[in-house]
Design an enzyme around this catalytic site. Structure first.
Site, short mmCIF file in Angstrom:
data_model
loop_
_atom_site.label_atom_id
_atom_site.label_comp_id
_atom_site.label_asym_id
_atom_site.label_seq_id
_atom_site.Cartn_x
_atom_site.Cartn_y
_atom_site.Cartn_z
N GLU A 127 0.84 -1.18 0.00
CA GLU A 127 0.00 0.00 0.00
C GLU A 127 0.88 1.24 0.00
O GLU A 127 2.08 1.16 0.31
CB GLU A 127 -0.90 0.03 1.24
CG GLU A 127 -1.87 -1.12 1.31
CD GLU A 127 -2.79 -1.05 2.52
OE1 GLU A 127 -2.78 -0.01 3.24
OE2 GLU A 127 -3.52 -2.02 2.75
N HIS A 181 -1.73 2.44 8.86
CA HIS A 181 -2.84 1.52 8.60
C HIS A 181 -2.53 0.26 9.42
O HIS A 181 -1.70 -0.55 9.02
CB HIS A 181 -2.95 1.21 7.12
CG HIS A 181 -4.12 0.34 6.79
ND1 HIS A 181 -4.36 -0.10 5.52
CD2 HIS A 181 -5.12 -0.17 7.55
CE1 HIS A 181 -5.45 -0.86 5.52
NE2 HIS A 181 -5.92 -0.92 6.74
#
Length: 132
Positions: A19, A68
């Site tokens: 990501e 995250h």
């Protein structure tokens, strides 16, 4: 990209699925300071290491730590990562002793009133009420 905006993007993070973290900011009001960086881990504690960047708005400078947190198979995996975020905040303070305004943002995959958020040693304060 909207006119008058810019962004800072991280290198890919993640142990399996990769990501990117991104900070978008309006250039009329916000300026980046220094070089953004990924938190340096010693023992691969985070599935996606936090992304740290410093900014200035007028006379106000601040650091944003974005993360995250793992969702994982159990809540204990999320709690394990969240409980380490005070180490990240302390590392930011150690890297820039004059920085008193550190904002932690991201997808925490954990309620804000969970016991894992016990960060009193670093002056943690919710900006959003846990009930919201």
């Amino acid at each position: 990209m909207l006119p008058g905006y810019d962004y800072i993007v991280s290198s890919p993070v993640g142990s399996t699925v990769k990501e990117l973290y991104v900070y978008f900011y309006k250039t009329d009001y916000i300026s980046p300071l220094g070089t953004p960086y990924l938190y340096v881990e010693s023992n691969d504690e985070f599935i996606r290491e936090p992304f740290i960047a410093c900014f200035k708005a007028g006379n106000f400078d601040f650091t944003i730590v974005e993360i995250h947190v793992i969702y994982g198979d159990t809540i204990s995996e999320r709690r394990a990562e969240v409980s380490l975020l005070d180490n990240v905040i302390q590392a930011v303070k150690n890297a820039n002793a004059g920085e008193n305004d550190i904002i932690l943002v991201g997808d925490f995959n954990l309620e804000s009133d969970d016991p894992a958020w016990q960060m009193s040693s670093i002056g943690y304060q919710n900006l959003v009420n846990p009930s919201q």
